[in-house]
Design a protein around this motif. Structure first.
Motif, PDB file in Angstrom:
ATOM      1  N   VAL A  19       0.865  -1.188   0.000  1.00 37.01           N
ATOM      2  CA  VAL A  19       0.000   0.000   0.000  1.00 37.01           C
ATOM      3  C   VAL A  19       0.901   1.237   0.000  1.00 37.01           C
ATOM      4  O   VAL A  19       1.464   1.624   1.020  1.00 37.01           O
ATOM      5  CB  VAL A  19      -0.951  -0.018   1.205  1.00 37.01           C
ATOM      6  CG1 VAL A  19      -1.817   1.235   1.201  1.00 37.01           C
ATOM      7  CG2 VAL A  19      -1.833  -1.259   1.160  1.00 37.01           C
ATOM      8  N   LYS A  21       0.133   4.368  -0.729  1.00 43.72           N
ATOM      9  CA  LYS A  21      -0.525   5.674  -0.551  1.00 43.72           C
ATOM     10  C   LYS A  21       0.300   6.567   0.378  1.00 43.72           C
ATOM     11  O   LYS A  21       0.878   6.076   1.356  1.00 43.72           O
ATOM     12  CB  LYS A  21      -1.938   5.486  -0.004  1.00 43.72           C
ATOM     13  CG  LYS A  21      -1.992   4.979   1.420  1.00 43.72           C
ATOM     14  CD  LYS A  21      -3.427   4.674   1.856  1.00 43.72           C
ATOM     15  CE  LYS A  21      -3.466   4.334   3.325  1.00 43.72           C
ATOM     16  NZ  LYS A  21      -4.655   3.574   3.709  1.00 43.72           N
ATOM     17  N   ASN A  42      -5.387   4.543  -2.692  1.00 44.74           N
ATOM     18  CA  ASN A  42      -6.801   4.786  -2.387  1.00 44.74           C
ATOM     19  C   ASN A  42      -7.307   6.129  -2.919  1.00 44.74           C
ATOM     20  O   ASN A  42      -8.410   6.538  -2.593  1.00 44.74           O
ATOM     21  CB  ASN A  42      -7.062   4.688  -0.872  1.00 44.74           C
ATOM     22  CG  ASN A  42      -6.359   5.774  -0.090  1.00 44.74           C
ATOM     23  OD1 ASN A  42      -5.484   6.456  -0.627  1.00 44.74           O
ATOM     24  ND2 ASN A  42      -6.741   5.951   1.161  1.00 44.74           N
ATOM     25  N   ILE A  63      -8.016   0.655  -3.724  1.00 50.41           N
ATOM     26  CA  ILE A  63      -8.519   0.172  -2.433  1.00 50.41           C
ATOM     27  C   ILE A  63      -9.368   1.183  -1.678  1.00 50.41           C
ATOM     28  O   ILE A  63      -9.842   0.891  -0.592  1.00 50.41           O
ATOM     29  CB  ILE A  63      -7.371  -0.315  -1.499  1.00 50.41           C
ATOM     30  CG1 ILE A  63      -6.357   0.801  -1.255  1.00 50.41           C
ATOM     31  CG2 ILE A  63      -6.697  -1.557  -2.062  1.00 50.41           C
ATOM     32  CD1 ILE A  63      -5.344   0.471  -0.159  1.00 50.41           C
ATOM     33  N   MET A 146     -12.821  -8.320  -0.326  1.00 46.09           N
ATOM     34  CA  MET A 146     -11.905  -7.477   0.436  1.00 46.09           C
ATOM     35  C   MET A 146     -12.602  -7.106   1.739  1.00 46.09           C
ATOM     36  O   MET A 146     -13.772  -6.723   1.736  1.00 46.09           O
ATOM     37  CB  MET A 146     -11.559  -6.213  -0.342  1.00 46.09           C
ATOM     38  CG  MET A 146     -10.390  -5.455   0.253  1.00 46.09           C
ATOM     39  SD  MET A 146     -10.803  -4.089   1.313  1.00 46.09           S
ATOM     40  CE  MET A 146     -10.686  -2.752   0.122  1.00 46.09           C
ATOM     41  N   MET A 148     -12.017  -5.375   5.800  1.00 43.62           N
ATOM     42  CA  MET A 148     -11.205  -4.640   6.766  1.00 43.62           C
ATOM     43  C   MET A 148     -11.518  -5.169   8.160  1.00 43.62           C
ATOM     44  O   MET A 148     -12.688  -5.379   8.490  1.00 43.62           O
ATOM     45  CB  MET A 148     -11.576  -3.166   6.752  1.00 43.62           C
ATOM     46  CG  MET A 148     -11.404  -2.511   5.416  1.00 43.62           C
ATOM     47  SD  MET A 148      -9.954  -1.477   5.439  1.00 43.62           S
ATOM     48  CE  MET A 148     -10.744   0.109   5.314  1.00 43.62           C
ATOM     49  N   MET A 186      -3.926  -5.818   7.442  1.00 42.40           N
ATOM     50  CA  MET A 186      -3.121  -4.627   7.228  1.00 42.40           C
ATOM     51  C   MET A 186      -1.975  -4.652   8.260  1.00 42.40           C
ATOM     52  O   MET A 186      -1.780  -5.670   8.934  1.00 42.40           O
ATOM     53  CB  MET A 186      -3.965  -3.357   7.377  1.00 42.40           C
ATOM     54  CG  MET A 186      -5.412  -3.520   6.923  1.00 42.40           C
ATOM     55  SD  MET A 186      -6.285  -2.003   6.517  1.00 42.40           S
ATOM     56  CE  MET A 186      -6.070  -1.035   7.980  1.00 42.40           C
ATOM     57  N   SER A 187      -1.248  -3.531   8.389  1.00 40.93           N
ATOM     58  CA  SER A 187      -0.074  -3.528   9.281  1.00 40.93           C
ATOM     59  C   SER A 187      -0.384  -4.095  10.661  1.00 40.93           C
ATOM     60  O   SER A 187       0.362  -4.894  11.209  1.00 40.93           O
ATOM     61  CB  SER A 187       0.455  -2.100   9.448  1.00 40.93           C
ATOM     62  OG  SER A 187       1.002  -1.649   8.243  1.00 40.93           O
ATOM     63  N   ARG A 202      -2.709  -6.473   2.693  1.00 43.35           N
ATOM     64  CA  ARG A 202      -2.450  -5.129   2.137  1.00 43.35           C
ATOM     65  C   ARG A 202      -1.719  -4.318   3.201  1.00 43.35           C
ATOM     66  O   ARG A 202      -2.308  -3.946   4.197  1.00 43.35           O
ATOM     67  CB  ARG A 202      -3.771  -4.418   1.792  1.00 43.35           C
ATOM     68  CG  ARG A 202      -4.742  -5.232   0.954  1.00 43.35           C
ATOM     69  CD  ARG A 202      -6.048  -4.458   0.785  1.00 43.35           C
ATOM     70  NE  ARG A 202      -6.609  -4.031   2.050  1.00 43.35           N
ATOM     71  CZ  ARG A 202      -7.440  -4.756   2.799  1.00 43.35           C
ATOM     72  NH1 ARG A 202      -7.838  -5.943   2.404  1.00 43.35           N
ATOM     73  NH2 ARG A 202      -7.883  -4.277   3.953  1.00 43.35           N
ATOM     74  N   ILE A 203      -0.425  -4.100   2.991  1.00 45.08           N
ATOM     75  CA  ILE A 203       0.365  -3.490   4.059  1.00 45.08           C
ATOM     76  C   ILE A 203       1.079  -2.226   3.583  1.00 45.08           C
ATOM     77  O   ILE A 203       1.706  -2.218   2.519  1.00 45.08           O
ATOM     78  CB  ILE A 203       1.379  -4.505   4.640  1.00 45.08           C
ATOM     79  CG1 ILE A 203       0.618  -5.770   5.085  1.00 45.08           C
ATOM     80  CG2 ILE A 203       2.137  -3.899   5.823  1.00 45.08           C
ATOM     81  CD1 ILE A 203       1.475  -6.809   5.772  1.00 45.08           C
ATOM     82  N   GLY A 204       0.939  -1.164   4.367  1.00 45.32           N
ATOM     83  CA  GLY A 204       1.609   0.106   4.083  1.00 45.32           C
ATOM     84  C   GLY A 204       2.549   0.479   5.211  1.00 45.32           C
ATOM     85  O   GLY A 204       3.749   0.204   5.183  1.00 45.32           O
ATOM     86  N   THR A 205       1.960   1.119   6.239  1.00 45.05           N
ATOM     87  CA  THR A 205       2.718   1.706   7.346  1.00 45.05           C
ATOM     88  C   THR A 205       3.910   0.869   7.836  1.00 45.05           C
ATOM     89  O   THR A 205       5.033   1.375   7.923  1.00 45.05           O
ATOM     90  CB  THR A 205       1.767   1.953   8.544  1.00 45.05           C
ATOM     91  OG1 THR A 205       0.593   2.589   8.040  1.00 45.05           O
ATOM     92  CG2 THR A 205       2.425   2.834   9.588  1.00 45.05           C
TER      93      THR A 205
HETATM   94  C1  LIG Z   1      -4.288   2.251   4.107  1.00 40.55           C
HETATM   95  C2  LIG Z   1      -4.927   0.958   3.813  1.00 40.55           C
HETATM   96  C3  LIG Z   1      -4.249  -0.248   4.061  1.00 40.55           C
HETATM   97  C4  LIG Z   1      -2.865  -0.311   4.672  1.00 40.55           C
HETATM   98  O1  LIG Z   1      -2.908   0.086   6.008  1.00 40.55           O
HETATM   99  P1  LIG Z   1      -1.568   0.140   6.888  1.00 40.55           P
HETATM  100  O2  LIG Z   1      -2.078   0.244   8.275  1.00 40.55           O
HETATM  101  O3  LIG Z   1      -0.821   1.347   6.447  1.00 40.55           O
HETATM  102  O4  LIG Z   1      -0.814  -1.119   6.644  1.00 40.55           O
HETATM  103  C5  LIG Z   1      -4.899  -1.425   3.722  1.00 40.55           C
HETATM  104  N1  LIG Z   1      -6.140  -1.431   3.189  1.00 40.55           N
HETATM  105  C6  LIG Z   1      -6.816  -0.300   2.944  1.00 40.55           C
HETATM  106  C7  LIG Z   1      -8.176  -0.388   2.354  1.00 40.55           C
HETATM  107  C8  LIG Z   1      -6.241   0.930   3.258  1.00 40.55           C
HETATM  108  O5  LIG Z   1      -6.933   2.056   3.020  1.00 40.55           O
END
Ligand SMILES: *Cc1c(COP(=O)(O)O)cnc(C)c1O
Length: 212
Positions: A19, A21, A42, A63, A146, A148, A186-187, A202-205
């Protein structure tokens, strides 16, 4: 070990969606150079900007909540809309796919967290309804779900939602064999998601922040 190495070790064969973003292209390219090809954004403008400048073999995932008036702009760049959340959005995507001669993958975004107030996505019933209508959307390949996790530190509550998601996924798969992707984790909760049958995290942070 880097956070990337830790994640790869923890997820095994589960697919990793980076991710990117809010990150720069240089930051995102670190993961491209490590071999990653699935990236997610996103926001339409940020996705388009990165897609134009980063290598063409990236499979971009949308996303965020996709507004129907943004479909025309982003569709040429994306390989999957993970946030398909209404019949109307599917209609708009289908029409635009026909216009530009493209087929796109989609995941149905469902919300299963009981107490979350700011939930996005469809109810399970709405998702079944959309699947029953799948033949109306020949240019959209509905590939899975998908989900959350709930915003809470309570691991049992997170696990309960992910297990429910896996059950729903398996049930839909019986009726609709092309279903193969369960995007969740996610993270903060990806390890629980993997234990509960996620096929894509789906990993960002966590990936973009390394302790010094
Ligand atoms: C931002 C986001 C993520 C990633 O989240 P992190 O906490 O940064 O890993 C995953 N899925 C969706 C839909 C997001 O908006």
């Amino acid at each position: 070990m880097t956070h990337y190495e830790i994640v790869k070790q923890n997820i095994g064969n589960t697919e990793l969606c980076i991710v990117s973003k809010h990150r720069t292209i240089d930051q995102a390219m670190v993961f491209y150079d490590l071999g990653e090809r699935i990236f997610a954004e996103n926001r339409a403008s940020e996705l388009i900007e990165k897609a134009l400048q980063m290598p063409a073999d990236i499979r971009w995932q949308y996303i965020g909540h996709l507004q129907r008036n943004k479909v025309r702009a982003v569709l040429p760049y994306i390989s999957c809309v993970q946030s398909l959340d209404s019949l109307q959005l599917a209609e708009t995507i289908e029409r635009e796919c026909v216009r530009i001669g493209k087929t796109v993958d989609a995941l149905l975004e469902v919300h299963l967290a009981l107490q979350d107030t700011n939930k996005t996505g469809m109810t399970a019933e709405e998702a079944y309804e959309l699947l029953r209508n799948a033949e109306r959307f020949p240019h959209i390949q509905m590939k899975g779900l998908m989900v959350m996790g709930p915003h809470t530190d309570d691991e049992d509550a997170v696990r309960a939602v992910f297990l429910k998601a896996n059950e729903l996924f398996k049930d839909m798969q019986k009726q609709y064999p092309p279903f193969q992707t369960l995007s969740m984790g996610m993270s903060s909760d990806y390890k629980i998601a993997v234990e509960c049958g996620s096929t894509m995290v789906r990993i960002g942070t966590y990936l973009f922040t390394e302790e010094e």
